[in-house]
Design a protein around this motif. Structure first.
Motif, PDB file in Angstrom:
ATOM      1  N   VAL A  80     107.761 -28.070  78.003  1.00  0.00           N
ATOM      2  CA  VAL A  80     106.997 -28.866  77.044  1.00  0.00           C
ATOM      3  C   VAL A  80     106.888 -28.117  75.715  1.00  0.00           C
ATOM      4  CG1 VAL A  80     104.756 -29.908  76.573  1.00  0.00           C
ATOM      5  CG2 VAL A  80     105.725 -30.064  78.845  1.00  0.00           C
ATOM      6  N   LYS A  81     106.626 -26.813  75.766  1.00  0.00           N
ATOM      7  CA  LYS A  81     106.544 -26.012  74.539  1.00  0.00           C
ATOM      8  C   LYS A  81     107.869 -26.023  73.780  1.00  0.00           C
ATOM      9  CE  LYS A  81     103.066 -22.583  75.780  1.00  0.00           C
ATOM     10  NZ  LYS A  81     102.849 -21.150  76.016  1.00  0.00           N
ATOM     11  N   ALA A  82     108.980 -25.889  74.503  1.00  0.00           N
ATOM     12  CA  ALA A  82     110.291 -25.915  73.853  1.00  0.00           C
ATOM     13  C   ALA A  82     110.532 -27.253  73.177  1.00  0.00           C
ATOM     14  CB  ALA A  82     111.376 -25.625  74.873  1.00  0.00           C
ATOM     15  N   LEU A  83     110.151 -28.316  73.832  1.00  0.00           N
ATOM     16  CA  LEU A  83     110.312 -29.657  73.267  1.00  0.00           C
ATOM     17  C   LEU A  83     109.448 -29.827  72.019  1.00  0.00           C
ATOM     18  CD1 LEU A  83     111.565 -32.464  73.664  1.00  0.00           C
ATOM     19  CD2 LEU A  83     109.573 -33.039  75.029  1.00  0.00           C
ATOM     20  N   LEU A  84     108.217 -29.333  72.069  1.00  0.00           N
ATOM     21  CA  LEU A  84     107.313 -29.462  70.921  1.00  0.00           C
ATOM     22  C   LEU A  84     107.816 -28.649  69.732  1.00  0.00           C
ATOM     23  CD1 LEU A  84     103.885 -29.314  72.748  1.00  0.00           C
ATOM     24  CD2 LEU A  84     104.954 -31.317  71.706  1.00  0.00           C
TER      25      LEU A  84
END
Length: 83
Positions: free
Chosen positions: A40-44
């Motif tokens: 999720v962090k990578a996507l954000l």
């Protein structure tokens, strides 16, 4: 005999779109749940793909990350079946 299992997943929610189709972010392949917070962090950090074939990356704005934990209980029973 029974066993309990917990499933944890994360979703990206847009509160401004509450109750509409676009309330939760989904990727191009339809995934709207991620099992790891690192994904999720990578996507954000990367941003939302927009434009022609997703070549333009638009930063996420006005979002919240929701953690959902599901508890699943599986039971097995032996039953007798009359023939």
């Amino acid at each position: 005999m029974s066993e309990k299992t917990e499933r944890v997943y994360y979703r990206i929610r847009f509160p401004a779109k509450a109750g509409t189709y676009g309330e939760f972010y989904s990727s191009n392949n339809g995934t709207d749940r991620w099992a790891d917070i690192a994904k999720v962090k990578a996507l954000l950090r990367r941003g939302q793909p927009k434009g022609y074939k997703g070549r333009i990356l638009e930063p996420f704005a006005d979002f919240e990350v929701i953690k959902t934990t599901e508890t699943i209980e599986a039971r097995q029973e032996v039953v007798s079946v009359p023939l």
